[in-house]
Write a protein that holds these residues in place. Structure first.
Motif, PDB file in Angstrom:
ATOM      1  N   ALA A 466       0.905  -1.166   0.098  1.00 23.89           N
ATOM      2  CA  ALA A 466      -0.129   0.009   0.038  1.00 23.89           C
ATOM      3  C   ALA A 466       0.839   1.108  -0.029  1.00 23.89           C
ATOM      4  CB  ALA A 466      -1.124   0.002   1.038  1.00 23.89           C
ATOM      5  N   GLU A 467       1.812   1.136   0.833  1.00 24.69           N
ATOM      6  CA  GLU A 467       2.901   2.469   0.822  1.00 24.69           C
ATOM      7  C   GLU A 467       3.538   2.496  -0.472  1.00 24.69           C
ATOM      8  OE1 GLU A 467       3.915   1.982   5.533  1.00 24.69           O
ATOM      9  OE2 GLU A 467       5.525   1.480   3.922  1.00 24.69           O
ATOM     10  N   THR A 468       3.681   1.438  -1.424  1.00 24.06           N
ATOM     11  CA  THR A 468       4.285   2.055  -2.754  1.00 24.06           C
ATOM     12  C   THR A 468       3.409   2.877  -3.643  1.00 24.06           C
ATOM     13  OG1 THR A 468       3.417  -0.197  -3.580  1.00 24.06           O
ATOM     14  CG2 THR A 468       5.643  -0.380  -2.631  1.00 24.06           C
ATOM     15  N   LYS A 469       2.047   2.870  -3.057  1.00 18.37           N
ATOM     16  CA  LYS A 469       0.985   3.477  -4.005  1.00 18.37           C
ATOM     17  C   LYS A 469       0.893   4.796  -3.198  1.00 18.37           C
ATOM     18  CE  LYS A 469       0.482   0.876  -7.674  1.00 18.37           C
ATOM     19  NZ  LYS A 469       0.721   1.268  -8.798  1.00 18.37           N
ATOM     20  N   GLY A 470       1.389   5.254  -2.480  1.00 21.61           N
ATOM     21  CA  GLY A 470       1.328   6.435  -1.545  1.00 21.61           C
ATOM     22  C   GLY A 470       0.156   6.375  -0.502  1.00 21.61           C
ATOM     23  N   TYR A 471      -0.350   5.272  -0.218  1.00 17.47           N
ATOM     24  CA  TYR A 471      -1.263   5.076   0.768  1.00 17.47           C
ATOM     25  C   TYR A 471      -0.653   5.019   2.327  1.00 17.47           C
ATOM     26  CZ  TYR A 471      -4.694   4.246  -2.627  1.00 17.47           C
ATOM     27  OH  TYR A 471      -5.679   4.720  -3.510  1.00 17.47           O
ATOM     28  N   GLU A 472      -1.142   5.564   3.325  1.00 17.37           N
ATOM     29  CA  GLU A 472      -0.650   5.193   4.606  1.00 17.37           C
ATOM     30  C   GLU A 472      -1.562   4.300   5.538  1.00 17.37           C
ATOM     31  OE1 GLU A 472       0.166   8.194   8.839  1.00 17.37           O
ATOM     32  OE2 GLU A 472      -0.424   9.029   6.868  1.00 17.37           O
ATOM     33  N   VAL A 473      -0.963   3.669   6.136  1.00 10.78           N
ATOM     34  CA  VAL A 473      -1.530   2.545   6.895  1.00 10.78           C
ATOM     35  C   VAL A 473      -1.332   2.885   8.349  1.00 10.78           C
ATOM     36  CG1 VAL A 473      -2.133  -0.050   7.377  1.00 10.78           C
ATOM     37  CG2 VAL A 473      -1.002   0.630   5.140  1.00 10.78           C
ATOM     38  N   MET A 474      -2.489   2.724   9.089  1.00  8.92           N
ATOM     39  CA  MET A 474      -2.565   3.041  10.492  1.00  8.92           C
ATOM     40  C   MET A 474      -3.440   2.067  11.299  1.00  8.92           C
ATOM     41  SD  MET A 474      -5.494   6.160  11.112  1.00  8.92           S
ATOM     42  CE  MET A 474      -5.467   5.767  13.001  1.00  8.92           C
ATOM     43  N   GLY A 475      -3.006   1.801  12.273  1.00  6.49           N
ATOM     44  CA  GLY A 475      -3.731   0.587  13.040  1.00  6.49           C
ATOM     45  C   GLY A 475      -4.364   1.188  14.395  1.00  6.49           C
ATOM     46  N   LEU A 476      -5.603   0.269  14.582  1.00  8.46           N
ATOM     47  CA  LEU A 476      -6.281   0.530  15.903  1.00  8.46           C
ATOM     48  C   LEU A 476      -6.502  -1.083  16.557  1.00  8.46           C
ATOM     49  CD1 LEU A 476      -9.190   3.002  14.476  1.00  8.46           C
ATOM     50  CD2 LEU A 476      -7.112   3.376  15.538  1.00  8.46           C
ATOM     51  N   ALA A 477      -6.416  -0.901  17.842  1.00 11.36           N
ATOM     52  CA  ALA A 477      -6.620  -2.146  18.490  1.00 11.36           C
ATOM     53  C   ALA A 477      -7.247  -1.974  19.849  1.00 11.36           C
ATOM     54  CB  ALA A 477      -5.363  -2.812  18.898  1.00 11.36           C
ATOM     55  N   PRO A 478      -8.176  -2.854  20.406  1.00 13.14           N
ATOM     56  CA  PRO A 478      -9.180  -2.654  21.565  1.00 13.14           C
ATOM     57  C   PRO A 478      -8.215  -2.553  22.795  1.00 13.14           C
ATOM     58  CG  PRO A 478      -9.989  -4.542  20.218  1.00 13.14           C
ATOM     59  CD  PRO A 478      -8.503  -4.155  19.793  1.00 13.14           C
ATOM     60  N   SER A 479      -6.883  -2.922  22.722  1.00 11.00           N
ATOM     61  CA  SER A 479      -6.016  -2.859  23.804  1.00 11.00           C
ATOM     62  C   SER A 479      -4.782  -2.266  23.731  1.00 11.00           C
ATOM     63  CB  SER A 479      -5.807  -4.205  24.584  1.00 11.00           C
ATOM     64  OG  SER A 479      -5.224  -5.130  23.812  1.00 11.00           O
ATOM     65  N   ALA A 480      -4.120  -1.612  24.649  1.00 16.29           N
ATOM     66  CA  ALA A 480      -2.548  -1.076  24.184  1.00 16.29           C
ATOM     67  C   ALA A 480      -1.589  -2.121  23.888  1.00 16.29           C
ATOM     68  CB  ALA A 480      -2.074  -0.344  25.489  1.00 16.29           C
ATOM     69  N   SER A 481      -1.807  -3.459  24.632  1.00 14.99           N
ATOM     70  CA  SER A 481      -0.797  -4.615  24.019  1.00 14.99           C
ATOM     71  C   SER A 481      -1.121  -4.946  22.725  1.00 14.99           C
ATOM     72  CB  SER A 481      -1.093  -5.697  25.139  1.00 14.99           C
ATOM     73  OG  SER A 481      -2.373  -6.161  25.118  1.00 14.99           O
ATOM     74  N   ALA A 482      -2.411  -4.959  22.483  1.00 14.42           N
ATOM     75  CA  ALA A 482      -2.642  -5.586  20.885  1.00 14.42           C
ATOM     76  C   ALA A 482      -2.169  -4.362  19.939  1.00 14.42           C
ATOM     77  CB  ALA A 482      -4.223  -5.950  20.796  1.00 14.42           C
ATOM     78  N   ALA A 483      -2.420  -3.049  20.389  1.00 10.02           N
ATOM     79  CA  ALA A 483      -1.587  -2.002  19.461  1.00 10.02           C
ATOM     80  C   ALA A 483      -0.161  -2.150  19.351  1.00 10.02           C
ATOM     81  CB  ALA A 483      -2.306  -0.549  20.047  1.00 10.02           C
ATOM     82  N   LYS A 484       0.581  -2.261  20.408  1.00 10.84           N
ATOM     83  CA  LYS A 484       1.932  -2.514  20.612  1.00 10.84           C
ATOM     84  C   LYS A 484       2.313  -3.684  19.444  1.00 10.84           C
ATOM     85  CE  LYS A 484       5.845  -3.097  23.391  1.00 10.84           C
ATOM     86  NZ  LYS A 484       6.358  -3.261  24.972  1.00 10.84           N
ATOM     87  N   THR A 485       1.713  -4.888  19.762  1.00 10.42           N
ATOM     88  CA  THR A 485       2.157  -6.077  18.892  1.00 10.42           C
ATOM     89  C   THR A 485       1.711  -5.893  17.475  1.00 10.42           C
ATOM     90  OG1 THR A 485       1.252  -7.769  20.539  1.00 10.42           O
ATOM     91  CG2 THR A 485       1.247  -8.492  18.310  1.00 10.42           C
ATOM     92  N   LEU A 486       0.896  -4.893  17.020  1.00 10.04           N
ATOM     93  CA  LEU A 486       0.352  -4.786  15.584  1.00 10.04           C
ATOM     94  C   LEU A 486       1.538  -3.707  15.060  1.00 10.04           C
ATOM     95  CD1 LEU A 486      -1.494  -4.848  13.370  1.00 10.04           C
ATOM     96  CD2 LEU A 486      -2.856  -2.887  14.180  1.00 10.04           C
ATOM     97  N   ALA A 487       2.015  -2.777  15.703  1.00 10.40           N
ATOM     98  CA  ALA A 487       3.307  -2.034  15.658  1.00 10.40           C
ATOM     99  C   ALA A 487       4.470  -2.622  15.217  1.00 10.40           C
ATOM    100  CB  ALA A 487       3.382  -0.930  16.506  1.00 10.40           C
ATOM    101  N   GLN A 488       4.717  -3.467  16.308  1.00  7.81           N
ATOM    102  CA  GLN A 488       6.135  -4.434  15.981  1.00  7.81           C
ATOM    103  C   GLN A 488       6.092  -5.118  15.109  1.00  7.81           C
ATOM    104  OE1 GLN A 488       6.199  -5.659  20.440  1.00  7.81           O
ATOM    105  NE2 GLN A 488       7.562  -4.063  21.117  1.00  7.81           N
ATOM    106  N   GLU A 489       5.069  -6.112  14.885  1.00 10.00           N
ATOM    107  CA  GLU A 489       5.069  -7.212  14.022  1.00 10.00           C
ATOM    108  C   GLU A 489       4.315  -7.086  12.516  1.00 10.00           C
ATOM    109  OE1 GLU A 489       3.077 -10.561  15.724  1.00 10.00           O
ATOM    110  OE2 GLU A 489       4.234 -10.467  17.625  1.00 10.00           O
ATOM    111  N   ALA A 490       3.844  -5.859  12.638  1.00 11.50           N
ATOM    112  CA  ALA A 490       3.485  -5.495  11.166  1.00 11.50           C
ATOM    113  C   ALA A 490       3.920  -4.127  10.671  1.00 11.50           C
ATOM    114  CB  ALA A 490       1.848  -5.366  11.148  1.00 11.50           C
ATOM    115  N   GLY A 491       4.764  -3.443  11.511  1.00  9.05           N
ATOM    116  CA  GLY A 491       5.178  -2.273  11.246  1.00  9.05           C
ATOM    117  C   GLY A 491       4.098  -1.063  10.822  1.00  9.05           C
TER     118      GLY A 491
END
Length: 947
Positions: A466-491
Motif C-alpha cells: 500500500a505504501e508503494t502507492k502512496g497510501y498510509e496504513v494506521m492501526g487500531l486495537a481494543p487494547s494497548a498490548s494489541a496495538a503494540k503487537t500490531l506496531a512491532q510485528e506489522a510495522g
C-alpha cells in the motif's frame, strides 16, 4: 442476605431445624418460631407450627394422596428432600430487634420472607409435565408449594442473628382446577420440583427480600442506609461500634479471608465453613439478658421509632422504580445485548432498596416500552429481553457496512499485487487476504483469521504494498498490548480503538463542524485503517467507528479478527454479525503457530466444534483433578489449582519457564499463583526481602454504575483517566483519591486527596463516568524472582496493561528493579504509583491469555461452569501453545459433554428478537451513513485540534 442449600437426603434433617436448642421443651415461643407456608401446605392440611414428625414425613417424599416421590436405586429409596433458602436480616436489624427490644422488626422480617416465598410459588417454582401435543416433558409454573419456615435468633458465636430457614419441599402440584377439565395436563398430581430454577433466581430472590424488608422497616419509622451495590443495607443510627461488638462471627470470617488474595462470594463461603463451630445449647432468657446488658454498656440508644406508619406516596414510589429500571437497563445493556428479567429485577431492587416494593418495580418493568421479549436458547427457566436501542444499534451498524460497498477504488490491480507478493514467505491464504485488502471496492472489509495463522505477517506485507502507492496504513486495537503487537510485528503505527473514538467522538454524535470535517477528510483521504482483534469490539464501539469512517471517508477500513475466540466485554458480537450480513471477508485458516501436528489437529477440531476429536488428539495430556475429601464451597477450585500446579511443576525447569497457565476464574488463578510462588521459594528462586504492596484493582463498574453517587462507598478509591475539574481545583490524570462520602440528591461524591484536602466531584458533568474508575485495594507480596503483570497503562513509563515483567531485585529501601518483556530494565521506588497496579503473573485468566503465544500451556476448565465452560474458551486455551497443551479438569467425560453442547456464541439482539427487528429502525441508505448533519456551533474536531 440469602443462601441456598440443596438437601440431598431427608434422613435426620428434621432435628437440624429445631430452634438452635435455646427454647425450653414445649415452649410456645418455639412453636411460633416455625410455620408452614404455601398453597400446597394448605392443601395437605399442614397448618400452624411445624412438628418434627410432619416435617420428616414431607422430606421423605410422602405426598398427601398417599404416594411416595423418588425411585429405587440399588435396593434403597432415593429422594432429594428439597431446598433450604436461608434469609438473614442485616446485623442492625438483629441488634434493634433483640438488644433494643423492638419485636416489630421480627414481624417485618417474616413478612419479607413470606412475600418472597409467594413470588417463588407463583412465578419461579417449576415442575415438568407431559405435553400430549408436543409429546415431550415441558416446564410449567404457578404451582402449589409446601414450605416449612424456621425462625432463628442466634448464630454459632451466640451473637444476635435474625434469620429464617425456608425449606421448600421437593413436592408440588399443578392447579387442581386445570386437572378436571383438561386445560392443564396432570393438574392436581403431586410431583417433584425442578430445583434448578430456584438457584437460577438466587440473586433476584435475595434482592427482593432486602427490598421488602427495607420498605417494612421504613414503615416502622426507621431510616435505611444502602451499604453495598447489591442493596445490602443497615438501619441508620446504630453505631458501628455496636454492630462490631455483636459481629464476632463476621470477624472470624474476615480473619479467615485475609489468607485469600482475591476475595469474593466464593472465598467468603469457604471462610464461613472454615470458621464454623458446632452449635451449642444456651438458655434463651439468659442469652437475651446478656445481649441487653452488653448493649447498655456500649451506649446503644434503645429508643424505638414512632409506632405511626410512614405513609407511602405511590406516585413517588413508581417514579423511583422507573428510575431504577432505567439504571438497570443501562447497566445490563452495556455488557449484553440480551439479559434476563431476573437480572434486571436484581439490579433495580439493589439500586433502589428502601424506595419501592418489588411489585411496584414489576409494574415499572412491564410498562417500559424499551424492553422486547427475546429468546435465549440454553437458559431454561429464565425470561430474557433485549432493547429497542440494541436492535437499532445493530441494524445501523450492518446498514453502514452494506452502504459502504462499491464506494472506493482498488489500491492496486491483481497483477500488481501478485508481482509484489513474489518471493514472500506468505502462504496462499495470506496472499488471498492481501489481494482482497488492496484490490476490492468496498470501503469496509474483513479478514477472519484463526489463532496462529500469521495475521500480522500478512498485514505487514499489505502495508508495504500500500505504501508503494502512496497510501498510509494506521492501526487500531481494543487494547494497548494489541496495538503494540500490531506496531512491532506489522510495522503499522497504532493506537487504541478507544483513543481514536474519543478523538473523533464529535463526528460519531453529530457535533463536528463542516470546516473541521473538510480538513480531517483531507488528512484521511489516503489512509487505510486496520482494526486488529476486531472480535473484541462491542456493537456500540463498532457503530461509532462506522459513523466516524462515514464522516472521514478514509481509503479503506479493514477489520481483522477471529469470531471463534472470546468476545468483547461490551455488548454484542459485531465482527461475526457483519460477516453473517455480507461484509466482504477473506478467511485465513492455515495455522502456522502450532509446531506439534497432533496439537494443530486438535486446534482445527476445536474450531470446527469437534470436541471429542480434539480430546483424542490431546490424549493423555487431559488430567483429572483429584476429588476433594470434603464437599464444600471452593474445594474443587483448590483441587483444580493443585492439579494445574502439579502438571506445571512436573515439567523440566526450562519448559516450566516457557509454559503459561490459564485459569477460568480469578479465584483459581490466585490459588495457582500461591502454589507456584511457594514452590519457587522452596527452590530458592524467590529470595531476598519481601515487600507488601497495597495493590489496586478495578472494581469493574459499568458507566451506569460510575454515573451514580449512591454506588460510591467509603473505602473505595477513584482514579482519574483524564484531567478533570472539581470544586477544589483541577484533578490530574492518574490521581487516586479516597471516597469519604456521597450526596445522592446532588449526585456528588466526596473525595480526599493524599494530604487530606477534600474534593467534591459532581457526576453530573458531561462524560464524568468515562473520566473515572472505581478501585478496590488488596495486599500483594513481592520478592526477587517474582513474575508480575501490569494492570494499567502508564504512558510515561511505557507500561502496558497485561504486559509482564520479572522482578530482578528489591533493595533495602524497597526499590524494585524489573526486567520487562523487551529486556529493558525499570527501577521503581517503593511508593511509585505504577507498583500499585500489578499482579502476580504465573497464572492468568483465559481472557488475559487471548492474543498471547507460549511454547506450552496448562489450561484449566471446570467441567460444567454455566458461563465459562464452552467451545470458545477451550479453543483459546489450547491454541496459545506452539508445542504442548495440557488440559486440567474435574471430570473429563462431563467436560466433553458440556463443550459439545455449549458453543459460547453470544445471542445478538437481532437474533434474539427477529420478529421485532424490522419494526425498530429502517436500513440506512448510503447517504445516511454520515452522522447527523454537522453544525457550525458544534465543538467536535475543531476543539480537539485546538487542544
Amino acid at each position: 442476605m440469602l443462601s441456598l442449600y440443596a438437601i440431598t437426603t431427608p434422613q435426620g434433617m428434621s432435628t437440624y431445624y429445631d430452634s438452635d436448642g435455646y427454647y425450653a421443651k414445649g415452649d410456645p415461643d418455639a412453636q411460633s418460631a416455625s410455620q408452614w407456608h404455601g398453597k400446597g401446605a394448605a392443601a395437605a392440611n399442614l397448618e400452624d407450627f411445624v412438628t418434627p414428625e410432619a416435617f420428616q414425613h414431607v422430606l421423605d417424599g410422602n405426598t398427601p394422596d398417599g404416594r411416595r416421590l423418588g425411585r429405587m436405586v440399588e435396593g434403597e429409596w432415593k429422594h432429594r428432600a428439597g431446598v433450604d433458602l436461608t434469609f438473614s436480616a442485616p446485623k442492625s436489624v438483629s441488634v434493634m430487634a433483640f438488644v433494643a427490644g423492638d419485636e416489630r422488626l421480627i414481624e417485618a422480617h417474616e413478612r419479607a420472607v413470606r412475600a418472597v416465598l409467594d413470588h417463588v410459588e407463583g412465578s419461579i417454582l417449576e415442575t415438568r409435565i407431559w405435553d400430549a401435543a408436543s409429546r415431550t416433558q415441558v416446564r410449567t409454573r404457578d404451582l402449589d408449594m409446601i414450605a416449612a419456615l424456621f425462625r432463628h435468633e442466634v448464630n454459632r458465636n451466640q451473637d444476635p442473628h435474625l434469620h429464617t430457614h425456608a425449606v421448600i419441599a421437593n413436592m408440588t402440584r399443578t392447579s387442581p382446577d386445570g386437572g378436571g377439565d383438561g386445560s392443564v395436563p396432570g393438574g392436581g398430581k403431586w410431583r417433584s420440583i425442578e430445583g434448578a430454577s430456584l438457584f437460577h433466581h438466587k440473586m433476584e430472590l435475595g434482592a427482593m427480600y432486602r427490598a421488602e424488608l427495607a420498605m417494612n422497616v421504613r414503615e416502622l419509622g426507621y431510616e435505611v442506609e444502602r451499604t453495598h451495590m447489591d442493596g445490602r443495607f443497615d438501619l441508620k443510627g446504630v453505631p458501628k461500634s455496636v454492630l462490631d461488638s455483636f459481629s464476632t462471627r463476621s470477624r472470624d470470617i474476615r480473619a479467615a479471608l485475609e489468607g485469600y488474595e482475591h476475595q469474593n462470594a466464593k472465598t467468603a463461603a469457604v471462610a464461613t465453613l472454615m470458621t464454623r463451630d458446632h452449635k451449642t445449647t444456651v438458655d434463651r432468657a439468659v442469652l437475651h439478658q446478656g445481649w441487653r446488658e452488653r448493649g447498655e454498656k456500649l451506649g446503644l440508644d434503645k429508643r424505638i421509632p414512632s409506632m405511626e406508619p410512614v405513609s407511602a406516596d405511590k406516585g413517588e414510589e413508581l417514579r423511583l422504580a422507573q428510575e431504577a429500571v432505567d439504571y438497570g437497563i443501562r447497566h445490563l445493556s452495556e455488557r449484553a445485548s440480551t439479559f434476563s428479567l431476573s437480572d434486571l429485577r436484581t439490579t433495580a431492587n439493589g439500586y433502589g432498596v428502601g424506595q419501592f416494593r418489588p411489585r411496584t418495580l414489576d409494574a415499572a418493568i412491564t410498562a417500559d416500552a424499551r424492553l422486547i421479549p427475546s429468546r435465549h436458547p440454553g437458559h431454561a427457566g429464565l425470561e430474557f429481553v433485549t432493547t429497542i436501542e440494541a436492535i437499532a444499534t445493530e441494524r445501523e451498524t450492518i446498514a453502514a457496512m452494506q452502504a459502504a460497498k462499491n464506494t472506493v477504488r482498488p489500491f492496486m490491480s491483481f497483477p500488481e499485487i501478485n508481482r509484489g507478493l513474489e518471493g514472500t514467505i506468505l502462504n496462499d491464504g495470506q496472499k488471498n487476504a492481501v489481494r482482497a485488502l488492496l484490490s476490492g471496492t468496498d470501503r469496509i472489509v474483513g479478514i477472519q483469521g484463526y489463532a496462529g495463522v500469521g495475521k500480522t505477517t500478512l498485514l505487514n506485507a499489505a502495508r508495504e504494498l500500500a505504501e508503494t502507492k502512496g497510501y498510509e496504513v494506521m492501526g487500531l486495537a481494543p487494547s494497548a498490548s494489541a496495538a503494540k503487537t500490531l506496531a512491532q510485528e506489522a510495522g503499522i503505527a497504532s493506537q487504541t480503538l478507544q483513543k481514536f473514538l474519543g478523538r473523533f467522538d464529535g463526528y460519531a454524535h453529530g457535533r463536528g463542524t463542516e470546516e473541521g470535517l473538510e480538513r480531517v477528510r483531507e488528512e484521511y483521504r489516503n489512509k487505510l485503517i486496520v482494526v486488529d482483534e476486531s472480535s473484541l469490539a462491542g456493537t456500540r464501539q463498532m457503530r461509532d467507528l462506522f459513523r466516524i469512517v462515514g464522516a472521514l471517508r478514509p481509503a479503506r477500513l479493514v477489520l481483522v479478527g477471529d469470531a471463534k475466540q472470546l468476545d468483547a466485554v461490551d455488548a454484542g458480537k459485531p465482527f461475526a454479525q457483519l460477516q453473517a450480513h455480507g461484509m466482504k471477508t477473506v478467511k485465513v485458516d492455515e495455522i502456522v503457530r502450532q509446531k506439534n501436528p497432533e496439537l494443530k489437529t486438535a486446534v482445527h477440531a476445536a474450531i470446527a466444534g469437534e470436541v471429542r476429536k480434539a480430546f483424542a488428539k490431546i490424549g493423555d495430556n487431559i488430567v483429572e483433578a483429584e476429588k476433594p475429601e470434603k464437599s464444600e464451597p471452593g474445594a474443587w477450585d483448590r483441587a483444580l489449582a493443585k492439579a494445574a500446579f502439579e502438571a506445571w511443576n512436573a515439567l523440566p525447569e526450562d519448559k516450566r519457564d516457557a509454559t503459561g497457565i490459564a485459569a477460568p476464574t480469578h479465584a483459581i488463578r490466585q490459588e495457582i499463583n500461591a502454589l507456584v510462588r511457594a514452590q519457587l521459594a522452596q527452590e530458592g528462586r524467590l529470595s531476598g526481602p519481601e515487600i507488601a504492596i497495597d495493590a489496586l484493582k478495578s472494581a469493574g463498574y459499568t458507566a451506569a454504575e460510575k454515573g451514580r453517587a449512591k454506588n460510591y462507598f467509603p473505602g473505595d478509591r477513584v482514579i482519574f483517566n483524564r484531567d478533570m475539574s472539581a470544586n477544589a481545583g483541577e484533578i490530574k490524570q492518574g490521581a487516586v483519591l479516597d471516597v469519604a462520602g456521597r450526596n445522592e440528591d446532588t449526585n456528588t461524591v466526596a473525595l480526599t486527596r493524599e494530604n487530606g484536602a477534600p474534593v467534591f466531584l459532581s457526576l453530573n458533568q458531561q462524560r464524568a463516568a468515562q473520566a473515572v474508575d472505581v478501585l478496590r485495594s488488596g495486599p500483594l507480596s513481592l520478592q526477587q524472582g517474582d513474575r508480575i503483570r501490569f494492570t494499567r497503562n502508564d504512558e510515561g513509563l511505557g507500561l502496558i496493561n497485561s504486559a509482564t515483567a520479572d522482578v530482578e531485585s528489591i533493595d533495602k529501601q524497597g526499590r524494585v528493579t524489573l526486567v520487562k518483556e523487551d529486556g529493558d530494565r525499570l527501577t521503581l521506588e517503593r511508593d511509585a504509583p505504577a507498583l500499585r497496579f500489578i499482579d502476580h503473573a504465573w497464572a492468568s485468566t483465559v481472557h488475559t491469555f487471548q492474543g498471547r503465544t507460549v511454547d506450552g500451556i496448562v489450561g484449566v476448565m471446570q467441567s460444567a461452569h454455566p458461563h465459562l465452560t464452552h467451545q470458545k474458551a477451550f479453543y483459546v486455551e489450547i491454541s496459545r501453545a506452539r508445542h504442548d497443551a495440557i488440559l486440567v479438569t474435574d471430570d473429563r467425560q462431563r467436560l466433553a459433554e458440556t463443550l459439545a453442547e455449549k458453543t459460547g456464541e453470544r445471542i445478538a439482539a437481532l437474533e434474539a428478537a427477529p420478529d421485532h427487528a424490522p419494526n425498530i429502525a429502517p436500513s440506512l441508505d448510503r447517504d445516511s451513513v454520515t452522522p447527523e448533519p454537522v453544525h457550525e456551533q458544534g465543538k467536535g474536531m475543531d476543539e480537539e485540534l485546538s487542544r
